[in-house]
Design an enzyme around this catalytic site. Structure first.
Site, PDB file in Angstrom:
ATOM      1  N   ASP A 189       0.842  -1.192   0.000  1.00 48.69           N
ATOM      2  CA  ASP A 189       0.000   0.000   0.000  1.00 48.69           C
ATOM      3  C   ASP A 189       0.881   1.247   0.000  1.00 48.69           C
ATOM      4  OD1 ASP A 189      -2.145  -1.690   0.203  1.00 48.69           O
ATOM      5  OD2 ASP A 189      -2.319  -1.481   2.387  1.00 48.69           O
TER       6      ASP A 189
HETATM    7  N1  URA Z   1      -1.292  -5.900   3.846  1.00 45.40           N
HETATM    8  C1  URA Z   1      -1.758  -4.628   3.869  1.00 45.40           C
HETATM    9  O1  URA Z   1      -2.790  -4.351   4.469  1.00 45.40           O
HETATM   10  N2  URA Z   1      -1.050  -3.701   3.219  1.00 45.40           N
HETATM   11  C2  URA Z   1       0.101  -3.947   2.567  1.00 45.40           C
HETATM   12  O2  URA Z   1       0.699  -3.037   2.006  1.00 45.40           O
HETATM   13  C3  URA Z   1       0.569  -5.266   2.554  1.00 45.40           C
HETATM   14  C4  URA Z   1      -0.147  -6.232   3.197  1.00 45.40           C
END
Ligand code: URA
Length: 239
Positions: free
Chosen positions: A103
């Site tokens: 993310d």
């Molecule tokens: N899980 C999440 O919620 N975000 C990420 O970036 C990776 C795994």
């Protein structure tokens, strides 16, 4: 790719200097002197030489980045910066892409490569490559959460996750944890904690299969994988 761009990106001079080299007849492609800067070459398949010396170009590049928050793990983002924008031009020339997504606000280990086969193997849902995250949770993480994650939890869209291994490093009104999962559903870690009524306030990936985040890398920094790390990734078989 254009010949002048290739040479400039590989660090053989500015676009202008490279054009002069070409004009001087210093550059050959497959043994033929090429003076046309616009000529398209495929450096992975064609031999390019400068004053008779082969221009160093490898087929594959493997980079480990400590992804900073605020950049997208994609190759293009019309509205902002991507992890590819953080690479030196001499690395961008290999047209690498991030293996999987973190993310925008997530930090940590991101593999960036142009080896499509390796990326495919690491991302394939059938392979169940484990990924470990360090997270800070708003709320007290409990033994019950360990048990729930160990069985698999139901996400907001009804999907039941595969078992995850939750380790509590520090428990309190804010808890530090490590969670290992073998899938990569959208926002998976955040949504797993939501399913037990808790919120992830900080998230960092620390490993992916046999690859561990090099903690000497500052946020936004990256380095090439060592030969050993590349071999480990290529040989990696999930038990
Ligand atoms: N899980 C999440 O919620 N975000 C990420 O970036 C990776 C795994």
């Amino acid at each position: 790719m254009r010949l002048d761009k290739l040479l400039a990106n590989l660090g053989y001079g500015s676009r202008k200097e490279v054009k002069q080299l070409l004009k001087n007849g210093a550059v050959q492609v497959e043994g033929e002197v090429i003076k046309d800067a616009k000529r398209h070459v495929d450096p992975a398949a064609q031999t390019v030489t400068l004053y008779g010396e082969q221009v160093e170009y490898k087929e594959f590049i493997y980079l480990m980045m400590n992804k900073p928050p605020g950049v997208l793990s994609a190759t293009e983002d019309p509205s902002g910066e991507t992890v590819i924008d953080l690479l030196e031009l001499e690395d961008q020339v290999y047209e690498p892409f991030p293996v999987g997504r973190l993310d925008k606000d997530t930090e940590g280990l991101l593999l960036i490569t142009n080896d499509g086969q390796l990326a495919h193997r690491l991302l394939s849902p059938k392979k169940h490559v484990p990924k470990t995250y360090f997270a800070v949770i708003d709320g007290e993480v409990t033994e019950e959460d360990i048990l729930a994650f160990g069985k698999g939890v139901i996400l907001d869209d009804g999907y039941e996750t595969k078992p995850g291994e939750l380790v509590i490093l520090k428990s309190g009104i804010r808890s530090d944890i490590e969670l290992t999962i073998t899938e990569g559903k959208f926002h998976q870690v955040k949504r797993m904690f939501e399913s037990v009524g808790k919120k992830v306030v900080y998230l960092k990936r620390i490993s992916m299969g046999p690859l561990k985040l090099d903690e000497t890398l500052e946020l936004g920094e990256y380095r090439e994988l060592t030969e050993e790390e590349v071999e480990l990734l290529k040989d990696y078989q999930v038990k």
